[in-house]
Design a protein around this motif. Sequence first.
Motif, mmCIF file in Angstrom:
data_model
loop_
_atom_site.group_PDB
_atom_site.id
_atom_site.type_symbol
_atom_site.label_atom_id
_atom_site.label_comp_id
_atom_site.label_asym_id
_atom_site.label_seq_id
_atom_site.Cartn_x
_atom_site.Cartn_y
_atom_site.Cartn_z
ATOM 1 N N VAL A 574 -7.678 -0.404 -0.086
ATOM 2 C CA VAL A 574 -6.580 0.548 -0.234
ATOM 3 C C VAL A 574 -7.010 1.876 0.360
ATOM 4 O O VAL A 574 -8.139 2.326 0.143
ATOM 5 C CB VAL A 574 -6.206 0.731 -1.720
ATOM 6 N N TYR A 575 -6.117 2.511 1.115
ATOM 7 C CA TYR A 575 -6.466 3.768 1.771
ATOM 8 C C TYR A 575 -5.271 4.700 1.771
ATOM 9 O O TYR A 575 -4.122 4.283 1.579
ATOM 10 C CB TYR A 575 -6.954 3.520 3.199
ATOM 11 N N CYS A 576 -5.560 5.992 1.969
ATOM 12 C CA CYS A 576 -4.503 6.992 1.927
ATOM 13 C C CYS A 576 -4.961 8.232 2.690
ATOM 14 O O CYS A 576 -6.097 8.684 2.505
ATOM 15 C CB CYS A 576 -4.205 7.357 0.472
ATOM 16 N N PRO A 577 -4.123 8.804 3.556
ATOM 17 C CA PRO A 577 -4.492 10.066 4.205
ATOM 18 C C PRO A 577 -4.462 11.208 3.188
ATOM 19 O O PRO A 577 -3.523 11.333 2.403
ATOM 20 C CB PRO A 577 -3.401 10.245 5.273
ATOM 21 N N VAL A 578 -5.503 12.011 3.188
ATOM 22 C CA VAL A 578 -5.601 13.171 2.296
ATOM 23 C C VAL A 578 -6.108 14.347 3.117
ATOM 24 O O VAL A 578 -7.073 14.195 3.881
ATOM 25 C CB VAL A 578 -6.553 12.898 1.108
ATOM 26 N N ASP A 579 -5.482 15.520 2.969
ATOM 27 C CA ASP A 579 -5.921 16.651 3.788
ATOM 28 C C ASP A 579 -7.246 17.203 3.274
ATOM 29 O O ASP A 579 -7.644 16.981 2.125
ATOM 30 C CB ASP A 579 -4.843 17.736 3.875
ATOM 31 N N TYR A 594 -3.302 16.412 -9.462
ATOM 32 C CA TYR A 594 -2.125 16.922 -8.769
ATOM 33 C C TYR A 594 -2.216 16.753 -7.254
ATOM 34 O O TYR A 594 -1.378 17.270 -6.525
ATOM 35 C CB TYR A 594 -1.921 18.399 -9.127
ATOM 36 N N ILE A 595 -3.225 16.040 -6.787
ATOM 37 C CA ILE A 595 -3.315 15.756 -5.355
ATOM 38 C C ILE A 595 -2.336 14.634 -5.030
ATOM 39 O O ILE A 595 -2.441 13.530 -5.573
ATOM 40 C CB ILE A 595 -4.748 15.346 -4.969
ATOM 41 N N PRO A 596 -1.346 14.856 -4.172
ATOM 42 C CA PRO A 596 -0.343 13.816 -3.880
ATOM 43 C C PRO A 596 -0.942 12.672 -3.076
ATOM 44 O O PRO A 596 -1.702 12.877 -2.135
ATOM 45 C CB PRO A 596 0.729 14.568 -3.078
ATOM 46 N N LEU A 597 -0.600 11.444 -3.480
ATOM 47 C CA LEU A 597 -1.116 10.245 -2.823
ATOM 48 C C LEU A 597 0.032 9.300 -2.493
ATOM 49 O O LEU A 597 0.946 9.121 -3.300
ATOM 50 C CB LEU A 597 -2.118 9.517 -3.728
ATOM 51 N N LEU A 598 -0.033 8.698 -1.326
ATOM 52 C CA LEU A 598 0.948 7.689 -0.921
ATOM 53 C C LEU A 598 0.171 6.573 -0.218
ATOM 54 O O LEU A 598 0.148 6.476 1.003
ATOM 55 C CB LEU A 598 1.984 8.311 0.009
ATOM 56 N N PRO A 599 -0.492 5.691 -1.000
ATOM 57 C CA PRO A 599 -1.450 4.747 -0.413
ATOM 58 C C PRO A 599 -0.797 3.528 0.227
ATOM 59 O O PRO A 599 0.322 3.134 -0.106
ATOM 60 C CB PRO A 599 -2.291 4.332 -1.617
ATOM 61 N N SER A 600 -1.533 2.927 1.142
ATOM 62 C CA SER A 600 -1.202 1.651 1.758
ATOM 63 C C SER A 600 -2.449 0.778 1.698
ATOM 64 O O SER A 600 -3.517 1.236 1.289
ATOM 65 C CB SER A 600 -0.748 1.846 3.206
ATOM 66 N N GLY A 601 -2.323 -0.485 2.111
ATOM 67 C CA GLY A 601 -3.526 -1.310 2.099
ATOM 68 C C GLY A 601 -3.251 -2.786 2.132
ATOM 69 O O GLY A 601 -2.142 -3.233 2.458
ATOM 70 N N PHE A 602 -4.302 -3.561 1.752
ATOM 71 C CA PHE A 602 -4.271 -5.018 1.856
ATOM 72 C C PHE A 602 -4.856 -5.633 0.593
ATOM 73 O O PHE A 602 -5.788 -5.088 -0.005
ATOM 74 C CB PHE A 602 -5.105 -5.496 3.049
#
Length: 677
Positions: A574-579, A594-602
């Motif tokens: 699972v991975y997610c772009p984070v600034d 409170y760090i927003p996350l919108l993950p994708s993955g396999f």
Amino acid sequence: MDCGSGGVGASGSGGDHDSSDLSRRKKPYHRHTAHQIQRLESMFKECPHPDEKQRLHLSRELGLAPRQIKFWFQNRRTQMKAQHERADNSALRAENDKIRCENIAIREALKNVICPSCGGPPVTEDSYFDDQKMRMENAQLKEELDRVSSIAAKYIGRPISQLPPVQPVHISSLDIRMASFDGYGVGAGPSLDLDLLPGSSSSMPNLPFQPVVISDMDKSLMSDIAANAMEELLRLLQTNEPLWIKSNNDGKDALNLESYERIFPKPHNTHFKSPNIRVEASRDSGVVIMNGLALVDMFMDSMYEELQVLSPLVPTREFYTLRYCQQIEQGLWAIVNVSYDLPQFASQCRSHRLPSGCLIQDMPNGYSKVTWLEHVEIEDKTPIHRLYRDLVHSGSAFGAERWLTTLQRMCERFACLMVSSTSTRDLGGVIPSPEGKRSMMKLAQRMVNNFCTSVGTSNSHRSTTLSGSNEVGVRVTVHKSSDPGQPNGIVLSAATTFWLPVSPQNVFNFFKDERTRPQWDVLSNGNAVQEVAHIANGSHPGNCISVLRAFNTSHNNMLILQESCIDSSGSLVVYCPVDLPAINVAMSGEDPSYIPLLPSGFTITPDGHLEQGDGASTSSSTGHGRSSGGSLITVAFQILVSSLPSAKLNLDSVTTVNNLIGTTVQQIKAALNCPSS
């Protein structure tokens, strides 16, 4: 020992022990300072239910562990509730005495009243209404008795006429209660948690069920059901033949249904009136890196369960169960779970848990030996998709082996979280402190939970299936996001599952290798990535949290947070772009909630076949035109469609995510030398 006390309790009831034996088993007593108590009392007046952030602040201020803060507030709320109840009881008792005296005076006065017509006592309308009220109450009680009798016949295996008289439940031997949101409470004996509430709002936010009131008759019946379920569980866990036989296919324990039905006769073979009923039973054992008491404490949580295979093709299983924990002897506990039908939930669940659970035995090295049993009846309202039929019917999808391997991996992760040393090999010198490590692990755990929720097929999620590049299609769900840990707006989640003639280990290695990432990551535009931070969270080298940076890209301020884990039941990446500023907040040890996350993955699981594939180049096929020993892969993406919660989903967004998944699947197949169809 009170197994539901969340770590706060007194002595056990697993047998006869002298006082010196009991004193040796008591935990060391901690006394707070006057300043600590004064500050805690002050905070309690302002906020009796502090959140995690407030508890962490108090922990740092007072030099106490967050767990101590949590337990202090739980105990203080319990104490306050008891004080209020005592005051209310005293007032009610006085009022009751007053009413009783008035009632006696009225009765005495009525004795002297004479009807002027007949010379007898007067007849009033009240006697008619009292009679009607008693008839109505009698009908309600009869209906309640019939319902409970039906449940008793189902679970206990004998008709209600053979049941012993209803006896009061003694808290010293069995503690019955509904779940609460703020803790488990404290009792003096083994705990039977009737946690029929959904659980915390953070974990199951969309459940429609309301708290229920349990009658005294239900409580008495629940006690009997729990005791019978515990007896059955212990026999199933501690007996081999004739109850269990070794399977000729895989050598695992298989329940001998004929022997089981003879030893544990039931008046009805099933709890569902449907021909599509299956029984699954499995047993497994292993060593877990956690002591027995800590495991018991962890298990005694809310008793709504939603079990899922991370694929849109497999429906989730929902259970409402009783949970009963009993200390068998010093260092040995048994926990039994068994479904209990309440009218509010009977139409919701199509899964029924027969006596299941585990035996937990302490080992000298601080580990525990856990023997797990799963025994359920399932109603398949729709046929299981052919891709998952072997995996589900073999018991690998929801069986004891998966429970146990997941528990082992979770305990390893927890052990890594507790290790305070910061190894340069693990952290690469980037994460400066143990607090930073814990914060990063907490952020990654939330990312994985978010991903699993997006892939799940819960009844609370409405989905649409689109035609795609494979026979399965793409399942799309849309929801409005306003949680602190997610971007605000409309979020679109899309997932699909496909099969590859490649072993699960090789597929996992392919996704985990930074060098092969450009071959499947459509969003990387062919750019390579480098791992700049690494946290191990298990004994397997694949169990880790990574921070990745892409080369030759214009987005130098954007990093990728990734967690990967693997065990014998499957794996996920699972991975997610984070600034960069957000990553720095977590690495510094600050609260990452409170760090927003919108993950994708396999997710990768075995396909349930007994033979194992040879690797990426496997090409031999079975008679069904597909190779054996392959992998089932679910790919899922989430995208923010609009930052406006009132925005409408447009067709372009659906087309975009559909094409993204289709392209990703084709690139994976090409990279692993697999046919495109």
